[in-house]
Write a protein that holds these residues in place. Structure first.
Motif, mmCIF file in Angstrom:
data_model
loop_
_atom_site.group_PDB
_atom_site.id
_atom_site.type_symbol
_atom_site.label_atom_id
_atom_site.label_comp_id
_atom_site.label_asym_id
_atom_site.label_seq_id
_atom_site.Cartn_x
_atom_site.Cartn_y
_atom_site.Cartn_z
ATOM 1 N N ASP A 1 81.862 69.112 22.444
ATOM 2 C CA ASP A 1 82.535 67.987 23.082
ATOM 3 C C ASP A 1 83.690 67.407 22.271
ATOM 4 O O ASP A 1 84.859 67.617 22.596
ATOM 5 C CB ASP A 1 81.503 66.897 23.419
ATOM 6 C CG ASP A 1 82.093 65.767 24.244
ATOM 7 O OD1 ASP A 1 83.123 65.991 24.898
ATOM 8 O OD2 ASP A 1 81.522 64.661 24.238
ATOM 9 N N LYS B 1 90.900 63.738 21.749
ATOM 10 C CA LYS B 1 90.626 62.302 21.552
ATOM 11 C C LYS B 1 90.287 62.087 20.080
ATOM 12 O O LYS B 1 89.326 62.666 19.567
ATOM 13 C CB LYS B 1 89.441 61.852 22.405
ATOM 14 C CG LYS B 1 89.819 61.527 23.830
ATOM 15 C CD LYS B 1 88.643 60.831 24.516
ATOM 16 C CE LYS B 1 88.947 60.591 25.981
ATOM 17 N NZ LYS B 1 87.769 60.044 26.700
ATOM 18 N N LYS C 1 84.919 71.745 29.585
ATOM 19 C CA LYS C 1 85.748 70.643 29.064
ATOM 20 C C LYS C 1 87.238 71.007 29.123
ATOM 21 O O LYS C 1 88.073 70.195 29.515
ATOM 22 C CB LYS C 1 85.334 70.292 27.628
ATOM 23 C CG LYS C 1 86.172 69.135 27.095
ATOM 24 C CD LYS C 1 85.465 68.221 26.180
ATOM 25 C CE LYS C 1 86.353 67.023 25.857
ATOM 26 N NZ LYS C 1 85.818 66.157 24.837
ATOM 27 N N ARG D 1 88.695 63.351 33.999
ATOM 28 C CA ARG D 1 88.099 63.458 32.650
ATOM 29 C C ARG D 1 86.940 62.474 32.462
ATOM 30 O O ARG D 1 86.043 62.689 31.665
ATOM 31 C CB ARG D 1 89.189 63.255 31.587
ATOM 32 C CG ARG D 1 88.687 63.487 30.172
ATOM 33 C CD ARG D 1 89.804 63.661 29.174
ATOM 34 N NE ARG D 1 89.260 63.838 27.838
ATOM 35 C CZ ARG D 1 89.955 64.204 26.769
ATOM 36 N NH1 ARG D 1 91.248 64.433 26.889
ATOM 37 N NH2 ARG D 1 89.383 64.332 25.597
ATOM 38 N N LEU E 1 83.193 63.313 32.206
ATOM 39 C CA LEU E 1 82.568 63.691 30.928
ATOM 40 C C LEU E 1 81.721 62.551 30.373
ATOM 41 O O LEU E 1 80.952 62.724 29.447
ATOM 42 C CB LEU E 1 83.634 64.080 29.900
ATOM 43 C CG LEU E 1 84.424 65.357 30.216
ATOM 44 C CD1 LEU E 1 85.643 65.462 29.316
ATOM 45 C CD2 LEU E 1 83.538 66.585 30.043
ATOM 46 N N ASN E 2 81.929 61.376 30.947
ATOM 47 C CA ASN E 2 81.170 60.214 30.481
ATOM 48 C C ASN E 2 79.908 59.956 31.292
ATOM 49 O O ASN E 2 79.383 58.836 31.286
ATOM 50 C CB ASN E 2 82.064 58.956 30.506
ATOM 51 C CG ASN E 2 82.984 58.954 29.301
ATOM 52 O OD1 ASN E 2 82.667 59.533 28.271
ATOM 53 N ND2 ASN E 2 84.124 58.310 29.449
HETATM 54 N N1 GLY Z 1 84.069 62.931 25.103
HETATM 55 C C1 GLY Z 1 84.710 62.633 26.318
HETATM 56 C C2 GLY Z 1 86.131 63.061 26.386
HETATM 57 O O1 GLY Z 1 86.607 63.768 25.525
HETATM 58 O O2 GLY Z 1 86.814 62.696 27.310
#
Ligand code: GLY
Length: 350
Positions: free
Chosen positions: A137, A143, A225, A239, A242-243
């Motif tokens: 992740d 990020k 991802k 995106r 992913l949460n």
């Molecule tokens: N861990 C969530 C993201 O990278 O958006």
């Protein structure tokens, strides 16, 4: 060996996954970097096992290498750590033609990546994630950031690495609890985007079986991802899926002072409870909470907590930076392998 390409125009990069690849770190780095100096940022736990191996491999390829070893744990990912890192980068006279390598879990990837994004208005960097959570992740998607006293990840950037180098063998030295922590995110990918991954994980009911298949599992998670990040790099829409489980998960982690539950454990509890709430509110046509519970138990993860101080948890949710507007976005699993963003308000949790 498995390779994936993250297609983000001029910021595109490869993710390489291979058992034992850390031994060839120098060669892997040389494929994308032809400068002189490399600054490794790592932590004491990882350095103990892999610091010398990584440094030697880079030096064998002729790079001049310096290493900064930070204390492990979320406290390190603080804005206050930044001047210490910048000082060391200045001492080493690192320039924008040089490179930073983050060798560690999510904390090291985030703070090291943010150092790279901000020092001299950006220096290239490579992620070498060593925890399962970071491998599936946080090392992918750019990020980076640090925590402020008032909350996690409040300062940061979207800053893509030049390469992500993943050695699943390093998971052999990861404590079991942190292997399970990463498994919560692996399971999440099944729920949000891949019924096949979920079905595969169901059959792998021990750490040994998971490790036999770990290269493929990491590949599948990174591929999901990658696809999402390519469509929504700046986290303005898709995106956010992913949460799944993260809003409640973060609040629970915070409520218990970040020492009772790991991130993955918070996410596990979050996924189960969101499924339960979605079912109670009639937002899904099929019910998945028992299915979530089953796979969480199989992986030694919690699914429920007795929350006496419910209002305080709700308060923690409303203070999360993502929930500061009047609407709140929660992620709902509409069907197995398909999650969507759902606009609601804080009352969703009441
Ligand atoms: N861990 C969530 C993201 O990278 O958006």
């Amino acid at each position: 060996m498995r390779t994936l390409k993250v297609n983000l125009k001029e910021n595109s990069y490869d993710i390489k996954i291979e058992k034992g690849i850390l031994k060839s770190l120098g060669k892997e780095v040389k494929e994308v970097f032809n400068g002189e100096k490399i600054f490794i940022i790592t932590d004491e736990n990882v350095d103990k096992y892999y610091g010398t191996l990584a440094k030697n491999s880079l030096e064998e390829e002729g790079f001049k290498v310096e290493k900064l070893v930070l204390k492990p744990g979320e406290e390190t990912k603080s804005f206050e750590t930044m001047p210490k890192i910048y000082d060391r980068l200045l001492d080493f006279k690192l320039t924008r033609k040089d490179l930073i390598i983050t060798l560690g879990g999510g904390v090291i990837g985030d703070i090291g990546g943010f150092s790279a994004a901000s020092f001299l208005r950006s220096v290239p960097f490579i992620q070498v994630p060593t925890s399962l959570l970071a491998q599936v992740d946080s090392s992918v998607g750019g990020k980076v950031g640090v925590d402020l006293p008032r909350g996690k990840n409040l300062v940061g950037a979207f800053y893509q690495p030049k390469k992500v180098i993943i050695d699943p063998l390093v998971l052999e030295t990861l404590e079991d609890r942190f292997f399970r922590d990463g498994m919560a995110e692996v399971i999440k990918y099944g729920f949000i985007r891949s019924k096949d991954l979920y079905l595969k994980l169901l059959k792998l009911d021990s750490k040994e079986k998971l490790m036999e298949n770990i290269e493929d599992i990491i590949y599948e998670c990174c591929d999901i991802k990658r696809t999402i990040v390519e469509r929504d790099e700046k986290d303005l829409g898709e995106r956010m899926v992913l949460n799944f489980g993260h809003t409640l998960g973060h609040a629970i982690e915070k409520y218990y002072g970040f020492n009772k539950y790991t991130h993955g454990e918070g996410v596990a509890i979050g996924m189960y409870n969101i499924a339960k709430l979605s079912e109670e509110k009639g937002l899904v046509s099929e019910n998945y909470k028992d299915l979530i519970k089953e796979i969480l138990i199989q992986n030694g993860l919690p699914f429920n907590v007795s929350i006496d101080e419910k209002e305080e948890i709700i308060e923690a949710i409303s203070l999360d930076k993502k929930n500061m507007g009047s609407t709140l976005k929660v992620i709902i699993m509409k069907s197995l392998g398909n999650a969507e963003v759902y606009d609601t308000t804080i009352d969703f949790f009441r």
